[in-house]
Design a protein around this motif. Structure first.
Motif, PDB file in Angstrom:
ATOM      1  N   ALA A   1      27.297 -21.074 -23.143  1.00 41.16           N
ATOM      2  CA  ALA A   1      28.508 -21.860 -23.291  1.00 41.16           C
ATOM      3  C   ALA A   1      28.305 -22.786 -24.469  1.00 41.16           C
ATOM      4  O   ALA A   1      27.565 -23.751 -24.350  1.00 41.16           O
ATOM      5  CB  ALA A   1      28.780 -22.646 -22.021  1.00 41.16           C
ATOM      6  N   PRO A   2      28.853 -22.516 -25.592  1.00 47.09           N
ATOM      7  CA  PRO A   2      29.711 -21.391 -25.933  1.00 47.09           C
ATOM      8  C   PRO A   2      28.914 -20.221 -26.494  1.00 47.09           C
ATOM      9  O   PRO A   2      27.731 -20.348 -26.789  1.00 47.09           O
ATOM     10  CB  PRO A   2      30.607 -21.982 -27.023  1.00 47.09           C
ATOM     11  CG  PRO A   2      29.684 -22.927 -27.758  1.00 47.09           C
ATOM     12  CD  PRO A   2      28.794 -23.516 -26.666  1.00 47.09           C
ATOM     13  N   ASP A   3      29.605 -19.089 -26.667  1.00 43.40           N
ATOM     14  CA  ASP A   3      29.027 -17.952 -27.371  1.00 43.40           C
ATOM     15  C   ASP A   3      29.164 -18.230 -28.869  1.00 43.40           C
ATOM     16  O   ASP A   3      30.093 -18.915 -29.288  1.00 43.40           O
ATOM     17  CB  ASP A   3      29.789 -16.668 -27.015  1.00 43.40           C
ATOM     18  CG  ASP A   3      29.800 -16.419 -25.521  1.00 43.40           C
ATOM     19  OD1 ASP A   3      28.729 -16.467 -24.900  1.00 43.40           O
ATOM     20  OD2 ASP A   3      30.887 -16.191 -24.972  1.00 43.40           O
ATOM     21  N   GLY A   4      28.266 -17.685 -29.668  1.00 36.58           N
ATOM     22  CA  GLY A   4      28.383 -17.901 -31.104  1.00 36.58           C
ATOM     23  C   GLY A   4      27.245 -17.273 -31.870  1.00 36.58           C
ATOM     24  O   GLY A   4      26.303 -16.722 -31.285  1.00 36.58           O
ATOM     25  N   TYR A   5      27.340 -17.364 -33.184  1.00 31.30           N
ATOM     26  CA  TYR A   5      26.365 -16.731 -34.073  1.00 31.30           C
ATOM     27  C   TYR A   5      25.166 -17.632 -34.314  1.00 31.30           C
ATOM     28  O   TYR A   5      25.311 -18.829 -34.527  1.00 31.30           O
ATOM     29  CB  TYR A   5      27.045 -16.339 -35.388  1.00 31.30           C
ATOM     30  CG  TYR A   5      28.102 -15.290 -35.134  1.00 31.30           C
ATOM     31  CD1 TYR A   5      27.745 -13.968 -34.902  1.00 31.30           C
ATOM     32  CD2 TYR A   5      29.437 -15.647 -35.043  1.00 31.30           C
ATOM     33  CE1 TYR A   5      28.702 -13.019 -34.605  1.00 31.30           C
ATOM     34  CE2 TYR A   5      30.407 -14.699 -34.749  1.00 31.30           C
ATOM     35  CZ  TYR A   5      30.029 -13.385 -34.534  1.00 31.30           C
ATOM     36  OH  TYR A   5      30.982 -12.451 -34.223  1.00 31.30           O
ATOM     37  N   VAL A   6      23.983 -17.023 -34.260  1.00 28.71           N
ATOM     38  CA  VAL A   6      22.745 -17.783 -34.415  1.00 28.71           C
ATOM     39  C   VAL A   6      21.892 -17.306 -35.588  1.00 28.71           C
ATOM     40  O   VAL A   6      20.926 -17.973 -35.952  1.00 28.71           O
ATOM     41  CB  VAL A   6      21.908 -17.763 -33.113  1.00 28.71           C
ATOM     42  CG1 VAL A   6      22.643 -18.497 -31.992  1.00 28.71           C
ATOM     43  CG2 VAL A   6      21.556 -16.342 -32.689  1.00 28.71           C
ATOM     44  N   ALA A   7      22.235 -16.161 -36.186  1.00 30.33           N
ATOM     45  CA  ALA A   7      21.503 -15.649 -37.350  1.00 30.33           C
ATOM     46  C   ALA A   7      22.447 -14.794 -38.184  1.00 30.33           C
ATOM     47  O   ALA A   7      23.316 -14.111 -37.642  1.00 30.33           O
ATOM     48  CB  ALA A   7      20.283 -14.836 -36.927  1.00 30.33           C
ATOM     49  N   ASP A   8      22.253 -14.829 -39.488  1.00 32.27           N
ATOM     50  CA  ASP A   8      23.120 -14.072 -40.393  1.00 32.27           C
ATOM     51  C   ASP A   8      22.770 -12.593 -40.478  1.00 32.27           C
ATOM     52  O   ASP A   8      23.600 -11.787 -40.885  1.00 32.27           O
ATOM     53  CB  ASP A   8      23.104 -14.679 -41.796  1.00 32.27           C
ATOM     54  CG  ASP A   8      23.855 -15.995 -41.857  1.00 32.27           C
ATOM     55  OD1 ASP A   8      24.770 -16.225 -41.035  1.00 32.27           O
ATOM     56  OD2 ASP A   8      23.517 -16.815 -42.739  1.00 32.27           O
TER      57      ASP A   8
END
Length: 167
Positions: free
Chosen positions: A124-131
């Motif tokens: 919580a929340p979902d999201g981007y952690v690496a490109d």
């Protein structure tokens, strides 16, 4: 160093005992065909050269999925996914979960600005952690917490297996 080589070296160094195998281009193409995607080159290389052969536990309680288990977010995860991942969830492949699915990581194969990025899902929340997958592996193998939460979000960071070992 290629991500699959870095993972293999880290799994060996940490005593994870994770066995890997080569997969055919045809097997990877079947996964792409199933979801109507093109897998990013660094992740394709990992799948073809050194993905795990079976379910496993690494030193951080991660379970790296064999090619046969990899699925899209909607095929694996029955709960709602938040933005920014939600709009392209069907084009994200889950490849790793944490501690019997507390959360998971998925790579974007969407034909948009997220292509190749790795997202954490189920938090919580979902999201981007690496490109990129390569960046994800670099960070996971040196500081896994840095890819275990969306920047600015706090997740539990307990090491359940370490706790059990110390009982």
């Amino acid at each position: 160093m290629a991500p699959y080589l870095k993972l293999d070296a880290w799994w060996s160094k940490t005593g994870a005992g994770i066995q890997t195998k080569r997969s055919s281009q045809a097997a990877v193409a079947e996964l792409e065909s199933r979801y109507g995607i093109v897998i990013p080159a660094d992740f394709r290389d990992y799948l073809c050269q050194g993905a795990p052969t079976a379910e496993n536990w690494d030193a951080e309680d991660g379970n790296w999925w064999p090619l046969e288990r990899i699925k899209s977010i909607p095929d694996e995860y029955e709960h709602p996914v938040s933005d920014p991942v939600a709009k392209g969830a069907a084009k994200h492949l889950i490849f790793l979960d944490y501690s019997i699915w507390c959360w998971a990581w998925a790579i974007s194969c969407a034909h948009d600005e997220t292509y190749g990025k790795v997202a954490v899902v189920g938090g919580a929340p979902d999201g981007y952690v690496a490109d990129t997958f390569a960046e994800f592996v670099d960070r996971y193998t040196t500081d896994w917490i840095s890819v275990s939460q969306v920047p600015g979000n706090t997740k539990p960071t307990g090491r359940f297996r370490a706790w059990l070992r110390n009982l």
